[in-house]
Design an enzyme around this catalytic site. Sequence first.
Site, PDB file in Angstrom:
ATOM      1  CE1 TYR A   1      -3.886   2.334   0.756  1.00 29.97           C
ATOM      2  CE2 TYR A   1      -2.748   2.952   2.329  1.00 29.97           C
ATOM      3  CZ  TYR A   1      -3.599   3.161   1.791  1.00 29.97           C
ATOM      4  OH  TYR A   1      -4.523   4.071   1.958  1.00 29.97           O
TER       5      TYR A   1
ATOM      6  CE  LYS B   1      -3.712   4.993  -1.547  1.00 26.98           C
ATOM      7  NZ  LYS B   1      -4.829   5.416  -2.729  1.00 26.98           N
TER       8      LYS B   1
END
Length: 308
Positions: A165, A169
């Site tokens: 993640y 991001k």
Amino acid sequence: MTISFAGQVAIVTGAGNGLGRSHALALAKRGAKVVVNDLGGARDGSGASSAASQEVVELIQAMGGEAISHGANVANFDEVQDMVQQTMAKWGRVDILINNAGILRDKSFSKMTLDDFKLVMDVHVMGSVNCTKAVWEIMKQQNYGRIVMTTSSSGMYGNFGQSNYGAAKMAVLGLMNTLVLEGAKNNIHINALAPTAGTRMTEDLMPEEIVKAFAPEAVTAGMLTLCDEAAPNRFILCAGAGGYSSASIFETDGCFIPTAKQSPEAVRDNWNQITAQDNQKALVSGAQQGEKFIMKAMAFMKSQTVSS
């Protein structure tokens, strides 16, 4: 001045629940025609259902707005293209894209499978790429576009168990930084939102009373400033629980070490100057770093010529 999106068309991905739902409803309340995109999967990306997105459409229509739903998987470019084609067929333009869709597959890096890593990258990174690519030429021809990427403190600063993640991001910020340069002449602004909100993505991570304090609507208030006509460009807005801040990447002025003296020891000896923050700057392109180093080299050469 009141922010209005009257006459504009917005696509919001992952808009069936949480932040995306809040974003879609807020845009509609301020006059936008909204494409409510949601695959309808679980938090980990499994499954599919149109129920959530259709409910958001009905809520928008009940308030007198216009909306359609589309179940495109943002990681599938063909499905995304179909969504954009349907949008153009109905309304003839796309003014706003909110890249919000995302999933979680949290585990420590030791325990994480590469499939879980790739899936999160596909949804967050390629999902943002696919949706942006599908509207890019439309926005260029319109000479207008507002795109919001969704980043995270997990990417900018790290968070245990979120290597996939976090990597995704940060990647969308790299995408934003280059698209800002390429879209500037066509009045396309790209910004990033770093939310902290109580949604199904975070409900297991925080106590219930804290989740309620981190309502999605607080984040959406910030998002609306990133996609209106007066929106900034290349801005990272952090928002949550009524708190708002900006994040930036700065580079120090650094030092210059002549060729004859370049060594790891010399780099270490100049560490204080390399890390000194008094003259740091936020660079606006990768080329600026190279220009800075060239200017330092030229200044050194000039000083040698003068001294000789």
